[in-house]
Design an enzyme around this catalytic site. Structure first.
Site, PDB file in Angstrom:
ATOM      1  N   ILE A   1      31.044  44.692  22.054  1.00 27.49           N
ATOM      2  CA  ILE A   1      32.031  43.682  22.445  1.00 27.49           C
ATOM      3  C   ILE A   1      33.192  44.376  23.165  1.00 27.49           C
ATOM      4  CG2 ILE A   1      33.618  41.908  21.586  1.00 27.49           C
ATOM      5  CD1 ILE A   1      31.781  41.812  19.049  1.00 27.49           C
ATOM      6  N   GLY A   2      33.511  43.928  24.375  1.00 24.22           N
ATOM      7  CA  GLY A   2      34.612  44.532  25.114  1.00 24.22           C
ATOM      8  C   GLY A   2      34.251  45.764  25.915  1.00 24.22           C
ATOM      9  N   ALA A   3      32.964  46.073  26.056  1.00 25.29           N
ATOM     10  CA  ALA A   3      32.562  47.290  26.773  1.00 25.29           C
ATOM     11  C   ALA A   3      32.617  47.126  28.282  1.00 25.29           C
ATOM     12  CB  ALA A   3      31.159  47.710  26.343  1.00 25.29           C
TER      13      ALA A   3
ATOM     14  N   THR B   1      30.016  42.130  31.316  1.00 28.35           N
ATOM     15  CA  THR B   1      30.040  40.999  32.244  1.00 28.35           C
ATOM     16  C   THR B   1      30.715  41.371  33.553  1.00 28.35           C
ATOM     17  OG1 THR B   1      30.068  39.482  30.362  1.00 28.35           O
ATOM     18  CG2 THR B   1      30.703  38.582  32.494  1.00 28.35           C
ATOM     19  N   THR B   2      31.772  42.146  33.479  1.00 25.14           N
ATOM     20  CA  THR B   2      32.444  42.613  34.702  1.00 25.14           C
ATOM     21  C   THR B   2      31.487  43.400  35.572  1.00 25.14           C
ATOM     22  OG1 THR B   2      34.605  42.695  33.620  1.00 25.14           O
ATOM     23  CG2 THR B   2      34.330  44.031  35.602  1.00 25.14           C
TER      24      THR B   2
ATOM     25  N   ASP C   1      23.642  40.274  31.708  1.00 24.35           N
ATOM     26  CA  ASP C   1      24.656  40.981  30.905  1.00 24.35           C
ATOM     27  C   ASP C   1      24.308  40.979  29.422  1.00 24.35           C
ATOM     28  OD1 ASP C   1      25.295  38.385  30.115  1.00 24.35           O
ATOM     29  OD2 ASP C   1      27.466  38.671  30.317  1.00 24.35           O
TER      30      ASP C   1
ATOM     31  N   GLU D   1      38.874  36.449  19.044  1.00 27.18           N
ATOM     32  CA  GLU D   1      38.451  37.856  18.996  1.00 27.18           C
ATOM     33  C   GLU D   1      39.557  38.799  18.539  1.00 27.18           C
ATOM     34  OE1 GLU D   1      35.055  38.200  22.500  1.00 27.18           O
ATOM     35  OE2 GLU D   1      37.112  38.785  22.940  1.00 27.18           O
TER      36      GLU D   1
END
Length: 210
Positions: free
Chosen positions: A12-14, A17-18, A85, A146
């Site tokens: 999570i947060g890696a 998606t970007t 993703d 989150e």
């Protein structure tokens, strides 16, 4: 580009998606994004993990399967480059962390039935970042539910991912994303693009960003 179906994974947060958006734009590729916001159990899970873990993970698995299955049935996966993703196996990896043993065994039985119906990616990009970096990214994107994710939960997810990757022979680019900024540092994105121009044998291949 050597691969038709590329999947990006990470904690999570890696930055999954970007990076998926940027690669899809570069290759003019079909983009498959996880619809996590549609899961009604997600905010409830972060408030009461034990109570909502099973419906959370079941909903995620069903939605991921439906999304990937529809694309395969339409033969869209093979018409162009596809960037995703998420890896379907993440359903099982997250469930292993969140569910008690008896519920996990039931979940795994369901997973095994449907997993074999899906096409696997040609290559996996795994973004590995320390928990401090993950928490920083989570704060920046500012999703309210989150903001109280414990470090221990992120660490357990990280350990589960890395154990899975090391135990399986999936063709994987293991990227040190400790200082990654794919959106604002063109060299970081270019390093991934150059890596995808190469052929790799099965197993893990470690990529450092400039």
């Amino acid at each position: 580009m050597k691969y038709n179906f590329v999947t990006i994974e990470g904690n999570i947060g890696a930055g999954k998606t970007t990076l998926a958006h940027l690669l899809a734009k570069h290759y003019n590729a079909r983009l498959i994004l996880e619809q996590f916001a549609d899961n009604p159990f997600l905010p409830k899970f972060y408030e009461s993990p034990k109570q909502y873990a099973f419906p959370l993970e079941l909903f995620f698995m069903a939605e991921r399967f439906k999304q990937l299955k529809e694309i395969i049935q339409q033969n869209e996966l093979f018409q162009s480059v596809t960037i995703s993703d998420y890896l379907f196996i993440k359903s099982l990896l997250f469930a292993k962390v969140t569910l008690p043993e008896d519920e996990f065994r039931l979940y795994q039985r369901l997973f095994d039935i449907i997993h074999q119906q899906l096409v696997q990616p040609d290559i996996l990009i795994y973004l590995h970042a320390p928990v401090t970096k993950l928490q920083s990214n989570i704060r920046k994107r500012n999703r309210p539910y989150e903001q109280r994710i414990p470090d221990e939960y992120l660490f357990n997810i990280q350990e589960t991912y890395t154990h899975y990757i090391k135990q399986h022979n999936t063709k994987t680019l293991f990227v040190d994303a400790s200082e990654a900024d794919f959106l604002n540092n063109e060299k970081h994105l270019q390093a991934i693009i150059e890596a995808l121009d190469k052929e790799y044998p099965e197993g893990q291949h470690y990529i450092s960003l400039p």
